[in-house]
Scaffold this motif. Structure first.
Motif, PDB file in Angstrom:
ATOM      1  N   UNK A 143      23.319  -6.680 -11.347  1.00 34.43           N
ATOM      2  CA  UNK A 143      24.515  -6.740 -11.396  1.00 34.43           C
ATOM      3  C   UNK A 143      25.059  -6.226 -10.435  1.00 34.43           C
ATOM      4  N   UNK A 144      24.218  -5.028 -10.134  1.00 39.93           N
ATOM      5  CA  UNK A 144      24.826  -4.259  -8.452  1.00 39.93           C
ATOM      6  C   UNK A 144      24.997  -4.676  -7.636  1.00 39.93           C
ATOM      7  N   UNK A 145      24.307  -5.586  -7.257  1.00 40.76           N
ATOM      8  CA  UNK A 145      24.534  -6.567  -5.669  1.00 40.76           C
ATOM      9  C   UNK A 145      26.018  -7.071  -5.771  1.00 40.76           C
ATOM     10  N   UNK A 146      26.458  -7.703  -7.266  1.00 37.01           N
ATOM     11  CA  UNK A 146      27.044  -8.755  -7.051  1.00 37.01           C
ATOM     12  C   UNK A 146      28.638  -7.887  -7.339  1.00 37.01           C
ATOM     13  N   UNK A 147      28.567  -6.597  -7.889  1.00 37.55           N
ATOM     14  CA  UNK A 147      29.909  -5.826  -8.476  1.00 37.55           C
ATOM     15  C   UNK A 147      30.369  -5.028  -6.922  1.00 37.55           C
ATOM     16  N   UNK A 148      29.073  -5.164  -6.089  1.00 37.97           N
ATOM     17  CA  UNK A 148      29.664  -3.468  -5.136  1.00 37.97           C
ATOM     18  C   UNK A 148      29.729  -4.842  -3.693  1.00 37.97           C
ATOM     19  N   UNK A 149      29.037  -6.267  -3.653  1.00 39.12           N
ATOM     20  CA  UNK A 149      29.343  -6.964  -2.462  1.00 39.12           C
ATOM     21  C   UNK A 149      30.235  -7.365  -2.677  1.00 39.12           C
ATOM     22  N   UNK A 407      42.450   6.816  -6.651  1.00 42.75           N
ATOM     23  CA  UNK A 407      42.414   6.751  -5.073  1.00 42.75           C
ATOM     24  C   UNK A 407      41.639   5.813  -4.403  1.00 42.75           C
ATOM     25  N   UNK A 408      40.422   5.578  -5.260  1.00 40.98           N
ATOM     26  CA  UNK A 408      39.622   4.332  -4.319  1.00 40.98           C
ATOM     27  C   UNK A 408      40.030   3.066  -4.789  1.00 40.98           C
ATOM     28  N   UNK A 409      40.783   2.931  -6.211  1.00 42.46           N
ATOM     29  CA  UNK A 409      41.492   1.488  -7.051  1.00 42.46           C
ATOM     30  C   UNK A 409      40.704   1.322  -7.893  1.00 42.46           C
ATOM     31  N   UNK A 410      40.322   0.099  -8.053  1.00 47.94           N
ATOM     32  CA  UNK A 410      39.650  -0.017  -9.205  1.00 47.94           C
ATOM     33  C   UNK A 410      39.128  -1.894  -8.366  1.00 47.94           C
ATOM     34  N   UNK A 411      38.585  -2.368  -7.864  1.00 45.82           N
ATOM     35  CA  UNK A 411      37.478  -3.148  -7.600  1.00 45.82           C
ATOM     36  C   UNK A 411      36.991  -2.792  -7.856  1.00 45.82           C
ATOM     37  N   UNK A 412      36.047  -2.491  -7.898  1.00 43.43           N
ATOM     38  CA  UNK A 412      34.222  -2.281  -8.653  1.00 43.43           C
ATOM     39  C   UNK A 412      34.092  -2.248 -10.104  1.00 43.43           C
ATOM     40  N   UNK A 413      35.611  -1.809 -10.701  1.00 46.21           N
ATOM     41  CA  UNK A 413      35.494  -1.779 -12.016  1.00 46.21           C
ATOM     42  C   UNK A 413      35.806  -3.568 -12.516  1.00 46.21           C
ATOM     43  N   UNK A 414      36.998  -3.877 -11.567  1.00 42.99           N
ATOM     44  CA  UNK A 414      37.594  -5.480 -12.223  1.00 42.99           C
ATOM     45  C   UNK A 414      36.277  -6.276 -11.704  1.00 42.99           C
ATOM     46  N   UNK A 419      31.866  -9.427 -13.758  1.00 41.85           N
ATOM     47  CA  UNK A 419      30.024  -9.405 -13.915  1.00 41.85           C
ATOM     48  C   UNK A 419      29.643  -9.598 -14.826  1.00 41.85           C
ATOM     49  N   UNK A 420      30.311  -9.039 -15.806  1.00 45.08           N
ATOM     50  CA  UNK A 420      29.962  -9.158 -16.815  1.00 45.08           C
ATOM     51  C   UNK A 420      30.623 -10.231 -17.337  1.00 45.08           C
ATOM     52  N   UNK A 421      31.381 -10.875 -17.206  1.00 45.22           N
ATOM     53  CA  UNK A 421      31.393 -12.394 -18.242  1.00 45.22           C
ATOM     54  C   UNK A 421      30.807 -13.348 -17.273  1.00 45.22           C
ATOM     55  N   UNK A 422      30.249 -12.995 -16.135  1.00 46.35           N
ATOM     56  CA  UNK A 422      29.117 -14.042 -15.576  1.00 46.35           C
ATOM     57  C   UNK A 422      27.922 -13.844 -16.597  1.00 46.35           C
ATOM     58  N   UNK A 423      27.368 -12.398 -16.593  1.00 47.49           N
ATOM     59  CA  UNK A 423      25.998 -12.656 -17.264  1.00 47.49           C
ATOM     60  C   UNK A 423      25.683 -12.791 -18.734  1.00 47.49           C
ATOM     61  N   UNK A 424      27.228 -12.560 -18.600  1.00 46.55           N
ATOM     62  CA  UNK A 424      27.309 -12.789 -20.656  1.00 46.55           C
ATOM     63  C   UNK A 424      27.133 -14.392 -21.260  1.00 46.55           C
ATOM     64  N   UNK A 425      27.619 -14.977 -19.431  1.00 45.06           N
ATOM     65  CA  UNK A 425      27.281 -16.665 -19.372  1.00 45.06           C
ATOM     66  C   UNK A 425      25.723 -16.712 -19.583  1.00 45.06           C
TER      67      UNK A 425
END
Length: 481
Positions: A143-149, A407-414, A419-425
């Motif tokens: 999950x961390x690899x997908x989100x941060x990547x 200040x860092x935007x919301x891309x990691x949360x995006x 990732x939650x959608x993909x891993x829910x699947x």
């Protein structure tokens, strides 16, 4: 007269030009191509390890952990679902922490450490508890690899190239999905269990080196937000300062989740993300046992089927990304999801002895192989929707209201939402497909999934973005807000 500067590790003077050349020699570590390559390797590893385990699960559960063969289908489904289940809960937290971290390299490396530990636990497990513990660690680190990547990649490229970039990265992930089950199935039969695990260990070493060398692009979201603030009036500047305060951070997080989860375009993209992952992971839980029962195919043939499911995504993913950049996600997703619905019905017919036209004289095997190739071809037009749609929504909102997500935007949360959608699947796919197959049969499972795919096609046609509509729709959306 040349200017001199002192070398940091020597007590002698050297020309400044030499020190500049030495510094330039290492600039490739923060170059766009190297950052994107590192992200691609990380996601390749994640999908490689997920698929690598699939052909080995019956052997591991029955021979190494001495489980009853009657429990193999159920334990296989639980094992694959667990990988996604832990990511559903860990994804939003990891996205929030990544947005707050001073840089993304540290959490990127922490995720890698978790992946290494989890992989060794799974490989060495002779007990079901240790095995599932390793799967939990693999799920969190993946999950961390997908989100941060994905967040790092989105910050590295221009918005108009986000679809193509994500398509290329998804092609690398597809390559991992291809080679994982194919390599493990072939090597397990030829060289044995422990030699098979030497392959992911070697690839993990490459991943370690790449992540240690990577230096995050200095033109991050915070830099962009800062420069935007300096170019605007004092009222905007003071608003940006409030965003940096603890109170502003709380409001920023609340705004993000409220705005994202109340947006019909975002929710449709997330639902399709859940569905795409559900469909593809349903094969992991049902295909090995189904083709063994119907066609008598062993691990090497199973590996070849997963190769056919994933191989078309390698060349097609960049094309699908380019198409999304040019015309939007709506039309490609609508067509791909509708065709998935049709071929899911044909997949249920393949090898079914109730229908002679689909089972006699090897027709069932040919039809099953054809369906796998088609699913692999259609997959890139569905799997890349979430990153493109959510990035477009967030960046459009930040352009209208600079600093609204911090200040860092919301891309990691995006990408935590993606990732939650993909891993829910990934959680639902093995469980639902396994339960439907066990309770009603493979044919009925395929029909059920076909209906869901048609519904998703209709939602895509109504709600997803198109390049011809954003400007027209924007005033209506803004007035609604």
């Amino acid at each position: 007269m040349s200017v001199l500067s002192r070398a940091p590790l020597q007590n002698e003077w050297i020309p400044r030009e030499d020190s500049m050349v030495a510094a330039a020699r290492w600039q490739w570590r923060s170059a766009r191509w190297f950052i994107l390559t590192t992200v691609a390797i990380a996601l390749f590893i994640e999908m490689f390890l997920y698929g690598f385990l699939v052909p080995m699960l019956p052997y591991m559960l029955e021979e190494r952990m001495h489980q009853d063969p009657k429990q193999t289908q159920r334990l296989t489904s639980v094992s694959l679902a667990l990988h996604g289940l832990v990511s559903v809960f860990g994804g939003p937290l990891m996205g929030h922490l990544a947005d707050k971290a001073p840089n993304r390299q540290i959490p990127f490396l922490v995720a890698l450490v978790g992946c290494i530990i989890g992989t060794f636990m799974v490989a060495c497990a002779v007990d079901v508890g240790v095995f599932f513990g390793g799967r939990v660690l693999q799920g969190i680190s993946g999950s961390g690899a997908w989100i941060i990547g994905f967040a790092t990649a989105a910050d590295t490229v221009k918005p108009e190239r986000i679809g193509t970039t994500m398509g290329i990265i998804m092609a690398c992930a597809s390559a991992g999905m291809i080679t994982g089950p194919m390599i493990s199935g072939l090597i397990l039969e030829t060289f044995g269990y422990w030699f098979t695990w030497s392959v992911p260990v070697a690839i993990l070493v490459v991943d370690v080196v790449a992540r240690l060398l990577m230096v995050e692009n200095p033109e991050s979201a915070s830099t962009k937000a800062s420069s935007d603030a300096h170019e605007t009036d004092p009222l905007v500047d003071s608003a940006a300062c409030r965003e940096r305060s603890p109170e502003g951070s709380t409001m920023s997080a609340a705004n993000f989740w409220r705005m994202m989860l109340s947006n019909s375009r975002v929710m449709t993209a997330l639902l399709i993300g859940i569905w795409g992952s559900t469909l593809m992971t349903s094969f992991n839980a049902t295909l090995p046992l189904h083709v063994l029962d119907i066609f008598g195919w062993g691990p090497s043939r199973v590996g070849m089927m997963f190769f056919l499911l994933a191989m078309p995504g390698v060349p097609i993913s960049p094309l699908a990304g380019y198409l999304r950049d040019r015309i939007g996600t709506r039309t490609p997703a609508f067509i791909a999801l509708g065709m998935q619905g049709v071929f899911l019905v044909l997949l249920g017919f393949a090898g079914n002895k109730q229908f002679e036209w689909a089972s006699a004289s090897g027709r069932g095997q040919a039809l099953y192989i054809l369906c796998c190739v088609v699913f692999g071809t259609l997959r890139p037009f569905v799997s890349g929707i979430g990153p493109v749609e959510l990035t477009a929504v967030v960046k459009a909102e930040e352009a209208r209201n600079p600093g609204i997500f911090g200040p860092r935007g919301g891309l990691s949360r995006v990408f935590s939402l993606v990732e939650v959608a993909a891993t829910s699947g990934m959680t639902l796919g093995p469980i639902v497909a396994g339960a439907l197959t066990e309770r009603f049969g493979y044919y009925q499972m395929c029909w059920t999934f076909s209906v869901i795919s048609i519904i998703m096609a209709l939602l895509a046609r109504i709600f997803l973005g198109s390049k011809s509509t954003p400007e027209k729709d924007r005033p209506r959306q803004e007035s609604a807000e």
